[in-house]
Motif scaffolding. Sequence first.
Motif, PDB file in Angstrom:
ATOM      1  N   ASP A  69       1.166  -1.397   0.179  1.00 14.02           N
ATOM      2  CA  ASP A  69       0.096  -0.424   0.201  1.00 14.02           C
ATOM      3  C   ASP A  69       1.030   1.433   0.136  1.00 14.02           C
ATOM      4  O   ASP A  69       1.388   1.852   1.052  1.00 14.02           O
ATOM      5  CB  ASP A  69      -1.283  -0.096   1.461  1.00 14.02           C
ATOM      6  CG  ASP A  69      -1.784   1.615   1.474  1.00 14.02           C
ATOM      7  OD1 ASP A  69      -1.771   2.129   0.623  1.00 14.02           O
ATOM      8  OD2 ASP A  69      -2.669   1.356   2.442  1.00 14.02           O
ATOM      9  N   ARG A  70       1.471   1.909  -1.032  1.00 20.23           N
ATOM     10  CA  ARG A  70       2.037   2.845  -1.373  1.00 20.23           C
ATOM     11  C   ARG A  70       1.731   3.995  -0.795  1.00 20.23           C
ATOM     12  O   ARG A  70       2.334   5.133   0.000  1.00 20.23           O
ATOM     13  CB  ARG A  70       2.773   3.505  -2.548  1.00 20.23           C
ATOM     14  CG  ARG A  70       3.536   2.131  -3.167  1.00 20.23           C
ATOM     15  CD  ARG A  70       4.392   1.726  -2.792  1.00 20.23           C
ATOM     16  NE  ARG A  70       5.240   0.985  -3.518  1.00 20.23           N
ATOM     17  CZ  ARG A  70       5.516   0.266  -4.652  1.00 20.23           C
ATOM     18  NH1 ARG A  70       6.284   1.487  -5.521  1.00 20.23           N
ATOM     19  NH2 ARG A  70       6.377  -0.605  -5.166  1.00 20.23           N
ATOM     20  N   SER A  71       0.496   4.544  -0.424  1.00 19.73           N
ATOM     21  CA  SER A  71      -0.590   5.515   0.644  1.00 19.73           C
ATOM     22  C   SER A  71       0.200   5.832   2.033  1.00 19.73           C
ATOM     23  O   SER A  71      -0.066   6.440   2.477  1.00 19.73           O
ATOM     24  CB  SER A  71      -1.964   5.346   0.273  1.00 19.73           C
ATOM     25  OG  SER A  71      -2.407   4.368   0.832  1.00 19.73           O
ATOM     26  N   ALA A  72       0.063   4.306   2.245  1.00 16.42           N
ATOM     27  CA  ALA A  72       0.486   3.442   4.009  1.00 16.42           C
ATOM     28  C   ALA A  72       2.553   3.756   4.219  1.00 16.42           C
ATOM     29  O   ALA A  72       3.288   3.615   3.173  1.00 16.42           O
ATOM     30  CB  ALA A  72       0.018   2.788   4.150  1.00 16.42           C
ATOM     31  N   SER A  73       2.900   4.992   5.523  1.00 14.87           N
ATOM     32  CA  SER A  73       3.821   4.685   5.560  1.00 14.87           C
ATOM     33  C   SER A  73       4.429   4.350   7.237  1.00 14.87           C
ATOM     34  O   SER A  73       2.650   4.774   8.065  1.00 14.87           O
ATOM     35  CB  SER A  73       4.909   5.990   5.822  1.00 14.87           C
ATOM     36  OG  SER A  73       4.496   6.488   4.323  1.00 14.87           O
ATOM     37  N   LEU A  74       5.475   3.671   7.138  1.00 20.26           N
ATOM     38  CA  LEU A  74       5.221   3.469   8.760  1.00 20.26           C
ATOM     39  C   LEU A  74       6.824   3.878   9.465  1.00 20.26           C
ATOM     40  O   LEU A  74       8.002   3.889   8.668  1.00 20.26           O
ATOM     41  CB  LEU A  74       6.009   1.342   8.636  1.00 20.26           C
ATOM     42  CG  LEU A  74       4.464   0.896   8.611  1.00 20.26           C
ATOM     43  CD1 LEU A  74       5.049  -0.420   8.835  1.00 20.26           C
ATOM     44  CD2 LEU A  74       3.225   1.107   9.651  1.00 20.26           C
ATOM     45  N   ALA A  88      26.408  -5.687  10.342  1.00 20.43           N
ATOM     46  CA  ALA A  88      24.551  -5.805   9.538  1.00 20.43           C
ATOM     47  C   ALA A  88      24.007  -4.205  10.302  1.00 20.43           C
ATOM     48  O   ALA A  88      25.035  -3.913  11.594  1.00 20.43           O
ATOM     49  CB  ALA A  88      23.957  -6.560   9.813  1.00 20.43           C
ATOM     50  N   LEU A  89      22.300  -3.793   9.713  1.00 20.48           N
ATOM     51  CA  LEU A  89      22.402  -2.178   9.821  1.00 20.48           C
ATOM     52  C   LEU A  89      21.374  -3.266  11.148  1.00 20.48           C
ATOM     53  O   LEU A  89      20.127  -4.300  10.213  1.00 20.48           O
ATOM     54  CB  LEU A  89      21.634  -1.746   9.595  1.00 20.48           C
ATOM     55  CG  LEU A  89      23.159  -0.710   8.384  1.00 20.48           C
ATOM     56  CD1 LEU A  89      22.480  -0.378   7.660  1.00 20.48           C
ATOM     57  CD2 LEU A  89      23.637  -0.627   9.402  1.00 20.48           C
ATOM     58  N   LEU A  90      20.304  -2.776  11.640  1.00 23.85           N
ATOM     59  CA  LEU A  90      19.006  -3.365  12.217  1.00 23.85           C
ATOM     60  C   LEU A  90      17.467  -1.950  12.224  1.00 23.85           C
ATOM     61  O   LEU A  90      18.218  -1.627  12.198  1.00 23.85           O
ATOM     62  CB  LEU A  90      19.269  -3.525  13.698  1.00 23.85           C
ATOM     63  CG  LEU A  90      17.918  -3.299  14.988  1.00 23.85           C
ATOM     64  CD1 LEU A  90      17.551  -5.091  14.512  1.00 23.85           C
ATOM     65  CD2 LEU A  90      18.100  -3.190  16.193  1.00 23.85           C
ATOM     66  N   VAL A  91      17.303  -2.541  10.937  1.00 24.45           N
ATOM     67  CA  VAL A  91      16.087  -1.806  10.866  1.00 24.45           C
ATOM     68  C   VAL A  91      14.025  -1.922  11.740  1.00 24.45           C
ATOM     69  O   VAL A  91      14.360  -3.140  11.654  1.00 24.45           O
ATOM     70  CB  VAL A  91      15.402  -2.086   9.451  1.00 24.45           C
ATOM     71  CG1 VAL A  91      14.374  -0.998   8.990  1.00 24.45           C
ATOM     72  CG2 VAL A  91      16.673  -1.366   8.548  1.00 24.45           C
ATOM     73  N   SER A  92      14.537  -1.417  13.264  1.00 26.68           N
ATOM     74  CA  SER A  92      12.911  -1.895  13.376  1.00 26.68           C
ATOM     75  C   SER A  92      11.722  -0.687  12.903  1.00 26.68           C
ATOM     76  O   SER A  92      12.451   1.167  12.719  1.00 26.68           O
ATOM     77  CB  SER A  92      13.049  -1.146  14.500  1.00 26.68           C
ATOM     78  OG  SER A  92      14.603  -1.554  14.950  1.00 26.68           O
ATOM     79  N   VAL A  93      10.944  -1.256  12.355  1.00 26.29           N
ATOM     80  CA  VAL A  93       9.901  -0.388  12.146  1.00 26.29           C
ATOM     81  C   VAL A  93       8.501  -1.062  13.036  1.00 26.29           C
ATOM     82  O   VAL A  93       8.118  -1.614  13.473  1.00 26.29           O
ATOM     83  CB  VAL A  93       9.059  -1.676  10.576  1.00 26.29           C
ATOM     84  CG1 VAL A  93       8.124  -1.056  10.090  1.00 26.29           C
ATOM     85  CG2 VAL A  93      10.216  -1.683   9.405  1.00 26.29           C
ATOM     86  N   ARG A  94       8.449   0.939  13.063  1.00 24.37           N
ATOM     87  CA  ARG A  94       7.177   0.888  14.258  1.00 24.37           C
ATOM     88  C   ARG A  94       6.334   0.737  13.763  1.00 24.37           C
ATOM     89  O   ARG A  94       5.471   1.351  12.843  1.00 24.37           O
ATOM     90  CB  ARG A  94       7.921   1.897  15.337  1.00 24.37           C
ATOM     91  CG  ARG A  94       8.711   1.703  16.214  1.00 24.37           C
ATOM     92  CD  ARG A  94       9.364   2.721  16.719  1.00 24.37           C
ATOM     93  NE  ARG A  94      10.881   2.685  17.163  1.00 24.37           N
ATOM     94  CZ  ARG A  94      10.695   1.647  18.340  1.00 24.37           C
ATOM     95  NH1 ARG A  94       9.621   1.782  19.116  1.00 24.37           N
ATOM     96  NH2 ARG A  94      11.935   2.058  19.305  1.00 24.37           N
ATOM     97  N   GLY A  95       4.977   0.849  14.374  1.00 21.03           N
ATOM     98  CA  GLY A  95       3.538   0.727  14.106  1.00 21.03           C
ATOM     99  C   GLY A  95       2.993  -0.495  13.614  1.00 21.03           C
ATOM    100  O   GLY A  95       1.580  -0.685  12.735  1.00 21.03           O
ATOM    101  N   ALA A  96       3.817  -1.452  13.097  1.00 27.06           N
ATOM    102  CA  ALA A  96       2.785  -2.909  12.851  1.00 27.06           C
ATOM    103  C   ALA A  96       3.597  -3.892  13.375  1.00 27.06           C
ATOM    104  O   ALA A  96       4.432  -4.431  13.586  1.00 27.06           O
ATOM    105  CB  ALA A  96       3.427  -2.758  10.875  1.00 27.06           C
ATOM    106  N   GLY A  97       2.579  -4.880  13.590  1.00 23.31           N
ATOM    107  CA  GLY A  97       2.948  -6.374  14.484  1.00 23.31           C
ATOM    108  C   GLY A  97       3.227  -7.252  13.522  1.00 23.31           C
ATOM    109  O   GLY A  97       3.850  -8.071  13.306  1.00 23.31           O
TER     110      GLY A  97
END
Length: 467
Positions: A69-74, A88-97
Amino acid sequence: MPTPSGGAAARRRAEPQPRVDLELELPLGGAAPFDLAAAVCSHGLFMMAPNRWDPATRALVRPLRLASDRSASLLARVSAHPARPDSALLVSVRGAGDLSSLDQYYILEQVRRMLRLSEEDGAAVAEFQAMHPSAREAGFGRVFRSPTLFEDMVKCILLCNCQWTRTLSMATALCELQSELKRSSSIDDFQTRTPPIREHKRKRSKRQSVRVKLETRFAEDKLEDPRLASGSSNDLTHSETNEILSSLPSVASETGSACDSLDPSELRLSNAPHLEDCIGDFPTPEELVNLDEDFLAKHCNLGYRAKRIVMLVRSIVEGKVCLQKLEEMRKMSVPAAEEVSTIPSPYERLNKELSTISGFGPFTRANVLMCMGFFHTIPADTETIRHLKQIHKRASTISSVHEELDKLYGKYAPFQFLAYWFELWGFYDKQFGKIREMEPSNYRLFTASHLKNTRKEKKPLEESSGG
């Protein structure tokens, strides 16, 4: 939809946020060990909204789009992996279970693009650092860019013909607009409840009128030379740094950036904000396509740039400009040194393609092509002329600046821009203090006037800004 109250927002922040942690493997190769701070804090683009670098935690935070959904951002937080910081890098994405495998891949691809983590990028960095031992020692070679080509293109437009404070302000205003559009049920409803911003005309003094004539002449002269910029600004110090123009009052209007009012504590990512509490994501073409040019100009203080952005957006949505095609034309290739004299065909094709887009003059195109991975052409402006005179004692002119650049940086082909930018960025680092350690509220001080004050007063940046 009404904006959440302070109490509701505070309660929401106190609640545990769903989070998905993704691991991003770092490329192995002949380049110097990857340094996240060096990769992010390497270009003025990292200072522009919605990017936020936290010097305390050495992490980058910004919204990223979803593939589903390109209209949605996290909101994503990029930092060194605590268990494997060197690999490695850690990419923490918030707002999504939970995130689909497609969404995970797309988010990591956006981070790879920003930090130039492809195999081709790594090979180019290694080749340049082999030529430039000082750059290798500093870990320099990856120049920060946006997660999408569209964002790069718009931000390159925002770099033209204005002071850095206004560039920051315009980028922030576009992100705030995206957030407002997201909360509105329709474009008409949004425009109805948003009063137009009054434009204030200022009387010009005699000295200001002289400055306008000089700036106009500079722009006209540059159009005669296809290698020179159509805008008279640079990523950081812009047109006021020219030797002649620096003594005259600035005509460009300055507005306070919304970034300046951010409390540094809001950037502490251990308590990362919800996406709704941020200023918004950078808008997509689809989010801007139905906006009126005059409305966009006034609402975001874009001036003439609004027309260029609207025409770009409509060309993309109507299929006249295909961003995927442009990315494919690039082919992730870097020209060999012996091919620079003839200019590689991918560069020629892209430069020609970009020249058909209204408002994309030589300076804007050169910056966009640099973002796409072509480093043999240096976007030259009055800041370039200042740098050559101050550091190399070369009195360049509009017509001779590229000849001087070739003499100084030609030996680094096809990475002349990287050699030039390493030198210029290092100069800023010494003048203003460690850029990677600055609070975002100080980014607005990257102007020629503050640079002069720094040399004269020799005070720490925080003292000179009252911060």
